[in-house]
Enzyme design. Sequence first.
Site, PDB file in Angstrom:
ATOM      1  N   GLU A  89      11.373  38.999  -1.855  1.00 18.83           N
ATOM      2  CA  GLU A  89      11.949  37.895  -2.125  1.00 18.83           C
ATOM      3  C   GLU A  89      11.288  36.664  -1.612  1.00 18.83           C
ATOM      4  O   GLU A  89      11.280  36.741  -0.274  1.00 18.83           O
ATOM      5  CB  GLU A  89      13.328  37.818  -1.718  1.00 18.83           C
ATOM      6  CG  GLU A  89      14.375  37.188  -2.791  1.00 18.83           C
ATOM      7  CD  GLU A  89      15.879  37.258  -2.524  1.00 18.83           C
ATOM      8  OE1 GLU A  89      16.627  36.400  -2.588  1.00 18.83           O
ATOM      9  OE2 GLU A  89      16.070  38.217  -1.965  1.00 18.83           O
ATOM     10  N   MET A 128      -0.128  30.229  -3.333  1.00 20.04           N
ATOM     11  CA  MET A 128       0.902  30.045  -4.070  1.00 20.04           C
ATOM     12  C   MET A 128       1.132  30.893  -5.167  1.00 20.04           C
ATOM     13  O   MET A 128       1.589  30.600  -6.248  1.00 20.04           O
ATOM     14  CB  MET A 128       0.340  28.764  -4.837  1.00 20.04           C
ATOM     15  CG  MET A 128       0.309  27.455  -3.827  1.00 20.04           C
ATOM     16  SD  MET A 128       1.859  26.992  -2.865  1.00 20.04           S
ATOM     17  CE  MET A 128       3.146  26.275  -4.287  1.00 20.04           C
ATOM     18  N   ARG A 129       1.179  32.308  -4.789  1.00 17.42           N
ATOM     19  CA  ARG A 129       1.387  33.330  -5.850  1.00 17.42           C
ATOM     20  C   ARG A 129       2.463  34.302  -5.057  1.00 17.42           C
ATOM     21  O   ARG A 129       2.292  34.453  -3.844  1.00 17.42           O
ATOM     22  CB  ARG A 129       0.217  34.235  -6.133  1.00 17.42           C
ATOM     23  CG  ARG A 129      -0.732  33.573  -6.501  1.00 17.42           C
ATOM     24  CD  ARG A 129      -0.792  33.065  -7.971  1.00 17.42           C
ATOM     25  NE  ARG A 129      -0.481  34.200  -9.128  1.00 17.42           N
ATOM     26  CZ  ARG A 129      -0.096  34.235 -10.263  1.00 17.42           C
ATOM     27  NH1 ARG A 129       0.148  32.817 -10.706  1.00 17.42           N
ATOM     28  NH2 ARG A 129       0.150  35.160 -10.902  1.00 17.42           N
ATOM     29  N   GLU A 187       2.245  18.701  10.453  1.00 18.29           N
ATOM     30  CA  GLU A 187       1.705  18.580  11.766  1.00 18.29           C
ATOM     31  C   GLU A 187       2.571  19.662  12.872  1.00 18.29           C
ATOM     32  O   GLU A 187       1.631  20.332  13.700  1.00 18.29           O
ATOM     33  CB  GLU A 187       2.075  17.194  12.545  1.00 18.29           C
ATOM     34  CG  GLU A 187       1.040  16.273  12.544  1.00 18.29           C
ATOM     35  CD  GLU A 187       1.401  15.073  13.156  1.00 18.29           C
ATOM     36  OE1 GLU A 187       1.890  14.882  14.202  1.00 18.29           O
ATOM     37  OE2 GLU A 187       1.285  13.662  12.620  1.00 18.29           O
ATOM     38  N   ALA A 188       3.876  19.927  12.594  1.00 16.20           N
ATOM     39  CA  ALA A 188       4.236  20.791  13.153  1.00 16.20           C
ATOM     40  C   ALA A 188       4.082  22.181  12.953  1.00 16.20           C
ATOM     41  O   ALA A 188       3.925  23.076  13.748  1.00 16.20           O
ATOM     42  CB  ALA A 188       6.014  20.776  13.162  1.00 16.20           C
ATOM     43  N   GLU A 189       3.607  22.477  11.783  1.00 16.91           N
ATOM     44  CA  GLU A 189       3.083  23.739  10.848  1.00 16.91           C
ATOM     45  C   GLU A 189       1.834  24.142  11.814  1.00 16.91           C
ATOM     46  O   GLU A 189       1.490  25.401  12.177  1.00 16.91           O
ATOM     47  CB  GLU A 189       2.902  23.688   9.419  1.00 16.91           C
ATOM     48  CG  GLU A 189       4.054  23.338   8.762  1.00 16.91           C
ATOM     49  CD  GLU A 189       3.712  23.371   7.095  1.00 16.91           C
ATOM     50  OE1 GLU A 189       3.114  24.361   6.902  1.00 16.91           O
ATOM     51  OE2 GLU A 189       4.292  22.559   6.630  1.00 16.91           O
ATOM     52  N   HIS A 239       6.350  28.407   5.946  1.00 18.42           N
ATOM     53  CA  HIS A 239       7.346  27.624   4.942  1.00 18.42           C
ATOM     54  C   HIS A 239       7.686  26.272   5.583  1.00 18.42           C
ATOM     55  O   HIS A 239       8.113  26.402   6.768  1.00 18.42           O
ATOM     56  CB  HIS A 239       8.387  28.556   4.463  1.00 18.42           C
ATOM     57  CG  HIS A 239       9.306  27.854   3.612  1.00 18.42           C
ATOM     58  ND1 HIS A 239       8.709  27.566   2.057  1.00 18.42           N
ATOM     59  CD2 HIS A 239      10.466  26.962   3.649  1.00 18.42           C
ATOM     60  CE1 HIS A 239       9.857  26.790   1.488  1.00 18.42           C
ATOM     61  NE2 HIS A 239      10.741  26.694   2.394  1.00 18.42           N
TER      62      HIS A 239
HETATM   63  C1  GRF Z   1       2.273  23.930   3.723  1.00 20.21           C
HETATM   64  O1  GRF Z   1       3.246  22.888   3.855  1.00 20.21           O
HETATM   65  C2  GRF Z   1       2.821  25.359   3.856  1.00 20.21           C
HETATM   66  O2  GRF Z   1       4.160  25.212   4.399  1.00 20.21           O
HETATM   67  C3  GRF Z   1       3.308  25.476   2.397  1.00 20.21           C
HETATM   68  O3  GRF Z   1       2.206  24.939   1.748  1.00 20.21           O
HETATM   69  C4  GRF Z   1       1.398  24.069   2.415  1.00 20.21           C
HETATM   70  C5  GRF Z   1      -0.073  24.365   2.515  1.00 20.21           C
HETATM   71  O4  GRF Z   1      -0.621  23.343   3.050  1.00 20.21           O
HETATM   72  N1  GRF Z   1       3.669  27.098   2.160  1.00 20.21           N
HETATM   73  P1  GRF Z   1      -2.181  23.552   3.408  1.00 20.21           P
HETATM   74  O5  GRF Z   1      -2.984  24.350   2.286  1.00 20.21           O
HETATM   75  O6  GRF Z   1      -2.196  24.830   4.599  1.00 20.21           O
HETATM   76  O7  GRF Z   1      -2.879  22.309   4.033  1.00 20.21           O
END
Ligand code: GRF
Length: 220
Positions: free
Chosen positions: A145, A92-93, A174-176, A111
Amino acid sequence: MTRKRVGVLISGRGSNLGALIEACKAPGYPAKIVLVISNVPSAQGLLRAESALIPALVINHKDFAAREEFDAALDNALEEAGVELLCNAGFMRLHSEGFVERWRNRHLNVHPSLLPAFRGLHAHERVLEASATITGCTVHFVRAEMDTGPIVAQAAVPVLPGDTPESLGARVLEAEHRLYPHALRLVASGEVRVEDEHVVRTTQITPQPPFFSPPLDEAL
Ligand code: GRF
């Protein structure tokens, strides 16, 4: 086969890190995670790294006066571990331009939307506000960006009646977990590369990315 040495940057839960750790266990997977770095000391993802016996470090951004100094500390640790490919997984940076340039085309992010739609925070809330009926997730190369850069892979996820940001977020997550290992495989194996700011395939035979997740007939 030599596996690409991967570093993962996290800030929290680390469920995508968990998915990458699982993927790397498969024989023939072209990458292995050699270092996890969290900028948040209490990040749950650190425990996942620990239980998988992967070296993990905390580099707290609060200990640095400037973004560039924090990024230099990240860079040193990554270089020292011989990291070749870097994966942001809920990190988150924002990075400084110098860091982004140093890792250019060797640095991925996930994302939770179908980019370029819904860049930035609170994507699921904004998807619901917009009454979109399909959303999804994207793995892309990092550029300066936020949430921009050549797209490696995407998965589509249906928005269902009655969805809340939480229920939709869980379906997208789940898809990620399926998409990120797939995208890292494409990059680590050299099946894709960046040309003119687009990801192009270097091989004829490529696995298909998951499209709808869950499959539409199960979802509706
Ligand atoms: C995920 O939804 C990712 O797409 C977003 O932050 C979330 C991180 O989740 N950038 P995790 O820490 O991997 O459980």
